[in-house]
Write a protein that holds these residues in place. Structure first.
Motif, short mmCIF file in Angstrom:
data_model
loop_
_atom_site.label_atom_id
_atom_site.label_comp_id
_atom_site.label_asym_id
_atom_site.label_seq_id
_atom_site.Cartn_x
_atom_site.Cartn_y
_atom_site.Cartn_z
N HIS A 125 0.83 -1.21 0.00
CA HIS A 125 0.00 0.00 0.00
C HIS A 125 0.87 1.26 0.00
O HIS A 125 0.61 2.21 -0.74
N GLN A 128 2.60 1.85 -3.38
CA GLN A 128 1.65 2.28 -4.41
C GLN A 128 1.15 3.71 -4.21
O GLN A 128 0.79 4.37 -5.18
N HIS A 129 1.12 4.21 -2.98
CA HIS A 129 0.47 5.48 -2.72
C HIS A 129 1.38 6.59 -2.17
O HIS A 129 0.91 7.70 -1.95
#
Length: 168
Positions: A125, A128-129
């Motif tokens: 996560h 990806q962010h």
């Protein structure tokens, strides 16, 4: 005088100890401040939060944070760190805390497949962010201090043994 900030997420695991050690080394090389973060959430059971719970997750998170910092930085005596316990989801806490940082460092537990799907993956996560560069520190054996960042490790594991044996 510090020139930059490195945020590192820890949860008390050996992987997070390695990540903190790697981040401390990097901070020593660059002169960056070291910002160590542990996130916590109040546990729920079947969607219910007990009213008279004596369990204090924030206190436990602070204890885990202190123990991890003491363990990881024992060999980095000159390294100073600012420590934070943050209420909330670990991935979101790290993303929020790392805004404006030069680097975000996390450890990888190595969960794949169903286990990663069920448990979720903080490192996935975050990668990806994140709005800042991320280093995912991995080790191949418990207690290994020479852990490799994700990019370096993946470059050496691109071919599977079965592909090499079949000539492909």
């Amino acid at each position: 005088m510090a020139t930059g900030r490195i945020v590192v997420g820890v949860d008390g695991s050996e992987q997070s100890v390695r990540a903190l050690q790697w981040a401390a080394t990097q901070a020593g090389l660059t002169g960056a401040e070291l910002d160590v973060v542990t996130a916590w959430e109040f546990p729920t059971w079947g969607g219910l939060i007990p009213e008279n719970a004596t369990y204090d997750p924030e206190k436990q998170a602070a204890h885990i944070l202190a123990a991890t910092v003491n363990k990881a930085l024992a060999v980095h005596a000159a390294t100073s760190a600012t420590c934070h316990t943050v209420k909330g989801n670990a991935a979101e806490a790290l993303l929020n805390r790392s805004k404006g940082a030069d680097l975000l460092v996390i450890g990888a537990r190595g969960h794949t497949g169903l286990r990663a799907t069920v448990m979720g993956s903080v490192s996935l996560h975050v990668v990806q962010h994140s709005s800042v560069p991320v280093t995912v520190v991995r080790g191949t054996e418990p207690g290994q201090l020479g852990a490799q960042p994700q990019a370096s490790a993946s470059a050496t594991t691109t071919a599977s043994p079965s592909a090499s044996a079949s000539g492909g």
